[in-house]
Every structure is written in structure tokens, then in C-alpha cells.
Design an enzyme around this catalytic site. Structure first.
Site, PDB file in Angstrom:
ATOM      1  N   SER A 148     -75.766  72.167   3.559  1.00 50.19           N
ATOM      2  CA  SER A 148     -74.949  72.458   2.389  1.00 50.19           C
ATOM      3  C   SER A 148     -75.185  71.499   1.239  1.00 50.19           C
ATOM      4  CB  SER A 148     -73.472  72.406   2.786  1.00 50.19           C
ATOM      5  OG  SER A 148     -72.678  72.873   1.729  1.00 50.19           O
ATOM      6  N   ALA A 190     -63.818  68.061   0.912  1.00 48.93           N
ATOM      7  CA  ALA A 190     -63.470  67.437  -0.373  1.00 48.93           C
ATOM      8  C   ALA A 190     -62.767  68.406  -1.320  1.00 48.93           C
ATOM      9  CB  ALA A 190     -64.727  66.867  -1.033  1.00 48.93           C
ATOM     10  N   GLY A 191     -62.368  69.578  -0.821  1.00 55.51           N
ATOM     11  CA  GLY A 191     -61.615  70.502  -1.675  1.00 55.51           C
ATOM     12  C   GLY A 191     -62.448  71.565  -2.342  1.00 55.51           C
ATOM     13  N   LEU A 192     -63.747  71.622  -2.017  1.00 53.44           N
ATOM     14  CA  LEU A 192     -64.613  72.597  -2.684  1.00 53.44           C
ATOM     15  C   LEU A 192     -64.967  73.780  -1.775  1.00 53.44           C
ATOM     16  CD1 LEU A 192     -66.998  70.206  -4.672  1.00 53.44           C
ATOM     17  CD2 LEU A 192     -64.803  71.186  -5.364  1.00 53.44           C
ATOM     18  N   SER A 205     -65.870  73.922   1.500  1.00 50.29           N
ATOM     19  CA  SER A 205     -67.036  73.838   2.397  1.00 50.29           C
ATOM     20  C   SER A 205     -66.786  74.600   3.697  1.00 50.29           C
ATOM     21  CB  SER A 205     -67.386  72.379   2.698  1.00 50.29           C
ATOM     22  OG  SER A 205     -66.447  71.793   3.586  1.00 50.29           O
ATOM     23  N   SER A 206     -65.540  74.587   4.188  1.00 49.77           N
ATOM     24  CA  SER A 206     -65.264  75.288   5.457  1.00 49.77           C
ATOM     25  C   SER A 206     -65.433  76.787   5.274  1.00 49.77           C
ATOM     26  CB  SER A 206     -63.847  74.964   5.953  1.00 49.77           C
ATOM     27  OG  SER A 206     -62.875  75.376   5.025  1.00 49.77           O
ATOM     28  N   ASP A 253     -60.282  81.009  -0.165  1.00 50.89           N
ATOM     29  CA  ASP A 253     -61.587  80.333  -0.171  1.00 50.89           C
ATOM     30  C   ASP A 253     -62.693  81.247   0.361  1.00 50.89           C
ATOM     31  OD1 ASP A 253     -60.047  78.252  -1.006  1.00 50.89           O
ATOM     32  OD2 ASP A 253     -60.574  76.867   0.598  1.00 50.89           O
TER      33      ASP A 253
END
Ligand SMILES: Nc1ncnc2c1ncn2[C@@H]1O[C@H](COP(=O)(O)OP(=O)(O)OP(=O)(O)O)[C@@H](O)[C@H]1O
Ligand SMILES: C[C@@](O)(CCO)CC(=O)[O-]
Ligand SMILES: [Mg+2]
Length: 394
Positions: A133, A139-141, A143-144, A202
Site C-alpha cells: 500500500s 492513520a485515518g485514511l 487503509s483497512s 470507507d
């Protein structure tokens, strides 16, 4: 199974407004980022399933027959991962019952999605999967979600549940709306394993890309998205979305009369922001920005009230304010990333000075495109040779 394997990618996201409130049925506005997660799937050898996740330091492999037997033991939880199923998977993978480390959650989400998808659509595939990635993890972007969307697309493809939309000579392709809906629904299950109680915003952005409004599972594309310049800053303070989401729920249960109006106010901020964005021309003039900036400020205060702020984020807001710029946390908060609006009349000098001061705090900041495409299938030849090289080294 595709003979030559496949390469998929999904974007991270930035939430402009509505994080946390969206878990409680309010609206959120989110945009896809120009930073992506990539997954490469190749036919495996010797009836083995291998995963390599360099971002979280995982390299594991299992016997396909062993996974089939494990799948047979996963009863119950038909539409979502149950506690019993996750306990069985943890025991199988040697993960502690209360494990919340990035590698454990990544393995758990993978095993759950692989077994649940193969139970419904086909056999456990004998493949090698590598995921890497451009997004910082945790970090809030999103990613999960980008990880879960890539896994959903690749596993559904490997089990024959979705097509291969890539035509000869094309570098990239997207799936049909129906297939994307399926990808999104499975990515949501992966998010459930990692987050506990995700809203689904998300994975919706990771799947559909662009800019959207999300409320209680309903996804609406924004009519028009102006060219917003946004500075992203990673405070590098680690935090867990699952823990933060659970903390907000606890606060709402403890002080419903105090917290619910705050969530309503955040909802109204999302509505107001959407109206402003849709009224703005593609290349907006500075006059629209004071309202957007004020909405950032108000929401940042609200997010502190519901308990997801952090001294590192307060500092980020103070530093940018000293250069006339407005910021708020994005994603789950508690550290992680903040976003700063860069109006067209912000002088390059002020922006550079803000970046320099943020870096001096030990933060990392960068500008990136927003409104990127959602989950995408790439031809293997379109993969940057350098990335392949980096992967073979990791
Ligand atoms: N590239 C990756 N490879 C494997 N696992 C990943 C990868 N990226 C993220 N994950 C999984 O997702 C977890 C991070 O999810 P978390 O929701 O806490 O943060 P985030 O998604 O980056 O932020 P937010 O949810 O606030 O947007 C990691 O601990 C890991 O289990
Ligand atoms: C904090 C949260 O609202 C956004 C995380 O990116 C959680 C969610 O919506 O699932
Ligand atoms: Mg997440």
C-alpha cells in the site's frame, strides 16, 4: 482461476465531515484519495494458499485441504462474522483471543473473507496473494477498507463470482455496478473483522471512488466536486479505529442527551458542506472558502467533544491556524491524520511555511489528488516495474 493471475487496487479515503456520526446513522461526506492499496494474485503451487503482507510484516501459508476442513467448522454467522467464527479462526492461526495488532487483524480478515467467499461461490483457491500500500496503516485514511476491498475483488474473482472485465490491450478496467455492489458488500464484512462496527463509508469509497455522501448504507455520488486542494498531515500517533468507535458508543450511552445533539449538529455540517460543494464551480473562487473553513473548525470542536481528539491533532490545528489555514482530524481521530483546506488565495509562502512547521513537529505532510477511481483491475504489464522490484525485495 485466471491463468496469469491478476492485479487489483483500491483507493484510500478522506472524510470531509461525518466520521463517527456516520456509525450512528448520520450522513458523511467522503472522497477517494490518490493513494492506493494494491493486491497481486498469482496461481499458487502445491495446493497451498500463501499471503504476503509486507505492510504489516506477515508471510503465512496454509494447506488448501486444511482450509477446506476449517471452513467446514465455521458454522453460524451466515451474513457477518460471528464471535464464535472469529474465535475458531484465531485458534487456527495462533492469534491470541484479544489480539488487536495490525498483523493479527489482517490475517483474521483475510481468513474470514477467503473462507466465507469460497463457501458461497467456489473452492478455496490455491493462490499466492501479495498486498502492499501507498497508504499509512491505521492513520485515518481508510487503509483497512482499501485492504478489504482489494481482498474482496481478488477472492470473488478467484472463485469465479465476478468477471474479468479487462480487454486485450487495456491497462485498467472496472467491474459492472452489480459486481461492484458485491465487492462492496464483502469488503464490508472484512471491515467488520477489523473494526467491529463499521458504518460502511470507507469500503464504499474504496469500491466506488470519487466523492460521495453516505448514510445508513445509502450511497449517493455528489453532483459536482470542485477541485479542492487539501493538505494531509499524519501526526504518526498510532490509534485503533475499533477502540475509538467503541469509545464514542460508550459516551453516547452514558450521556445520550448531551451527545445526540452533537451528532445531529455534525449531520447538519455534512448537509451544509454538501450544499456549498455542489454550488461551487469546478475551479472555485476564494469566496466559497470561509464557510468551508468555519465548518472545519466547528466539526473539529465537536469531534473533541465526542472524545476522539488528541493533543497531536490540537497542535496540528494550532500550527496551521497560525498560517491562516483551517484543519480538522479525518477518519477515526485519536492521532492519525488531519486535513487542512488550502484555499486558492492561500499564498505558496504560507502553505510552505505551514508544511515546514508541521514537519518540525515530527509530522509528515503531503498534498494528494482527491476523487480518485474506486476498485480497479490492472493489466499486469501496467504495474510499475519499480514497485515489483520493491516487492521482490520485501
Ligand atoms: N496494506 C495492508 N496490509 C495488511 N493489512 C492492512 C493493510 N492496511 C491496513 N491493514 C489492516 O487494517 C488495520 C488498520 O485499520 P484501522 O481501521 O485501524 O485504520 P485505517 O483504516 O487506516 O484508518 P480509518 O479506519 O480511521 O480510516 C491494520 O491494523 C491492518 O490489520
Ligand atoms: C470513525 C469512522 O466513522 C470512520 C473511519 O474512517 C468509522 C466508520 O465509519 O466505520
Ligand atoms: Mg479503517
Amino acid at each position: 482461476m485466471p491463468e496469469c493471475g491478476l492485479l487489483v487496487s483500491a483507493p484510500g479515503k478522506v472524510i470531509l465531515h461525518g466520521e463517527h456520526a456516520v456509525v450512528h446513522g448520520k450522513a458523511a461526506l467522503a472522497v477517494a484519495l490518490g493513494l492506493r492499496t494494491f493486491l497481486r494474485l498469482r496461481p499458487g503451487g502445491g495446493e497451498r494458499l500463501r499471503i504476503h503482507l509486507p505492510g504489516v510484516g506477515v508471510r503465512r501459508e496454509w494447506d488448501v485441504a486444511e482450509l477446506r476442513a476449517l471452513r467446514g467448522r465455521l458454522t453460524g454467522g451466515a451474513n457477518s462474522p460471528s464471535v464464535e467464527q472469529l474465535d475458531t479462526l484465531k485458534e487456527f492461526a495462533g492469534i491470541a483471543a484479544d489480539a488487536s495488532a495490525p498483523d493479527s487483524l489482517a490475517i483474521l480478515a483475510f481468513l474470514y473473507m477467503c473462507l466465507a467467499i469460497s463457501a458461497k461461490y467456489g473452492d478455496v483457491p490455491s493462490v499466492d496473494i501479495t498486498v502492499w500500500s501507498e497508504l499509512p496503516t491505521g492513520a485515518g485514511l481508510g487503509s483497512s477498507a482499501a485492504y478489504a476491498v482489494c481482498l474482496a475483488a481478488a477472492l470473488l474473482h478467484a472463485c469465479g463470482a465476478i468477471s474479468c472485465p479487462l480487454k486485450d490491450g487495456e491497462a485498467t478496467a472496472r467491474w459492472t455496478e452489480e459486481e461492484m455492489t458485491l465487492i462492496n458488500s464483502w469488503a464490508f464484512q472484512g471491515e467488520r473483522v477489523i473494526h467491529g462496527n463499521p458504518s460502511g463509508v470507507d469500503n464504499a469509497v474504496g469500491t466506488w471512488g470519487g466523492a460521495l455522501r453516505y448514510q445508513s448504507g445509502k450511497i449517493t455520488s455528489l453532483k459536482r466536486v470542485p477541485m479542492l486542494r487539501i493538505l494531509l498531515t499524519n501526526t504518526k500517533v498510532p490509534r485503533s479505529t475499533k477502540v475509538l468507535v467503541a469509545g464514542v458508543k460508550e459516551k453516547i450511552l452514558k450521556f445520550p442527551a448531551i451527545m445526540n445533539p452533537v451528532l445531529d449538529s455534525i449531520d447538519a455540517i455534512s448537509q451544509e458542506c454538501q450544499s456549498v460543494l455542489e454550488a461551487m464551480p469546478t475551479n472555485p473562487s476564494p469566496e466559497y472558502y470561509p464557510v468551508l473553513e468555519e465548518l472545519f473548525d466547528i466539526n473539529q470542536h465537536h469531534l473533541n467533544v465526542i472524545g476522539v481528539g488528541h493533543p497531536s491533532l490540537d497542535r496540528l490545528c494550532r500550527v496551521t491556524a497560525s498560517h491562516g489555514l483551517h484543519s480538522k482530524l479525518t477518519g477515526a481521530g485519536g492521532g492519525g491524520c488531519g486535513i487542512t483546506l488550502l484555499p486558492p488565495d492561500a499564498t505558496p509562502l504560507a502553505v510552505e511555511a505551514a508544511k515546514r512547521d508541521l514537519c518540525a513537529c515530527g509530522y509528515e505532510c503531503w498534498e494528494t489528488d482527491i476523487g480518485a477511481p474506486g476498485v480497479t483491475l490492472h493489466s499486469s504489464s501496467s504495474l510499475n516495474a519499480q514497485v515489483l522490484h520493491a516487492l521482490s525485495e520485501s
